[in-house]
Design an enzyme around this catalytic site. Structure first.
Site, mmCIF file in Angstrom:
data_model
loop_
_atom_site.group_PDB
_atom_site.id
_atom_site.type_symbol
_atom_site.label_atom_id
_atom_site.label_comp_id
_atom_site.label_asym_id
_atom_site.label_seq_id
_atom_site.Cartn_x
_atom_site.Cartn_y
_atom_site.Cartn_z
ATOM 1 N N PHE A 38 -29.039 -23.347 19.226
ATOM 2 C CA PHE A 38 -27.898 -24.427 17.572
ATOM 3 C C PHE A 38 -26.349 -24.426 19.087
ATOM 4 O O PHE A 38 -25.794 -22.692 18.828
ATOM 5 C CB PHE A 38 -27.203 -23.915 16.500
ATOM 6 C CG PHE A 38 -28.656 -24.715 15.462
ATOM 7 C CD1 PHE A 38 -29.806 -24.609 15.854
ATOM 8 C CD2 PHE A 38 -28.785 -24.567 14.097
ATOM 9 C CE1 PHE A 38 -30.896 -24.175 15.197
ATOM 10 C CE2 PHE A 38 -29.911 -25.275 13.807
ATOM 11 C CZ PHE A 38 -30.626 -25.306 14.144
ATOM 12 N N VAL A 76 -27.527 -18.824 17.354
ATOM 13 C CA VAL A 76 -26.189 -19.805 17.202
ATOM 14 C C VAL A 76 -25.059 -19.523 18.206
ATOM 15 O O VAL A 76 -25.021 -18.111 18.507
ATOM 16 C CB VAL A 76 -25.355 -19.832 15.978
ATOM 17 C CG1 VAL A 76 -24.240 -20.170 15.919
ATOM 18 C CG2 VAL A 76 -26.512 -19.820 14.705
ATOM 19 N N CYS A 77 -24.730 -19.923 19.318
ATOM 20 C CA CYS A 77 -24.216 -19.851 20.665
ATOM 21 C C CYS A 77 -22.379 -19.229 20.129
ATOM 22 O O CYS A 77 -22.039 -20.356 19.171
ATOM 23 C CB CYS A 77 -24.005 -21.385 21.080
ATOM 24 S SG CYS A 77 -22.447 -20.780 22.506
ATOM 25 N N ILE A 78 -22.400 -18.277 19.990
ATOM 26 C CA ILE A 78 -20.965 -17.163 19.937
ATOM 27 C C ILE A 78 -20.166 -18.090 20.324
ATOM 28 O O ILE A 78 -18.687 -18.208 19.106
ATOM 29 C CB ILE A 78 -21.422 -15.583 20.256
ATOM 30 C CG1 ILE A 78 -20.152 -15.024 19.811
ATOM 31 C CG2 ILE A 78 -21.373 -15.912 21.888
ATOM 32 C CD1 ILE A 78 -20.884 -13.365 19.659
ATOM 33 N N ALA A 81 -19.684 -21.504 18.034
ATOM 34 C CA ALA A 81 -19.426 -20.829 16.716
ATOM 35 C C ALA A 81 -17.799 -20.314 16.022
ATOM 36 O O ALA A 81 -17.339 -20.938 15.254
ATOM 37 C CB ALA A 81 -19.976 -19.349 16.346
#
Length: 130
Positions: A38, A76-78, A81
């Site tokens: 994501f 989830v792409c840090i 995010a």
């Protein structure tokens, strides 16, 4: 066939629902999903704080249930995010924020995970985008 799936759009976008239905159909058809990634506004689909109207599909909840039921790698792409206020407990503490809104089964990680997924998969399928 092995798929890597990348979601770029927020939960209320039609492409987010299409991504979930594609993932469900792939698994039902005997295919493997090596990773869900994501990115950009897609990180909101992993947030535990999204509240959907009663007459709307709770897409974040359905994603969470699907990932848990299928034991999938949900990343989830840090960077995306953090920019959008989607934090796990560790990042909330690091940045002294009052709450975390990213829980299991989601994992915060970098774009390297997307690159690795493309190497492991036969196909990368992307939903949404700029």
């Amino acid at each position: 066939m092995k798929f890597a799936i990348a979601l770029f759009s927020p939960p209320h976008a039609p492409s987010s629902r299409r991504a979930l239905r594609f993932a469900e159909a792939a698994v039902a058809g005997g295919h493997q999903i090596v990773r869900l990634f994501f990115y950009q506004d897609g990180v909101h689909s992993a947030s535990s704080n999204v509240v959907c109207a009663q007459d709307e599909l709770d897409l974040p909840g359905e994603w969470r249930e699907f990932v848990q039921a299928q034991h999938l790698d949900g990343v989830v792409c840090i960077a995306a995010a953090l920019r959008r206020g989607v934090l796990n407990a560790e990042e909330a503490q690091r940045y002294t924020r009052s709450a975390a809104n990213l829980n299991l089964p989601w994992e915060l990680s970098g774009l390297g995970q997307l690159h690795e997924a493309t190497q492991l998969a036969d196909r990368l399928v992307c939903f949404g985008g700029p």
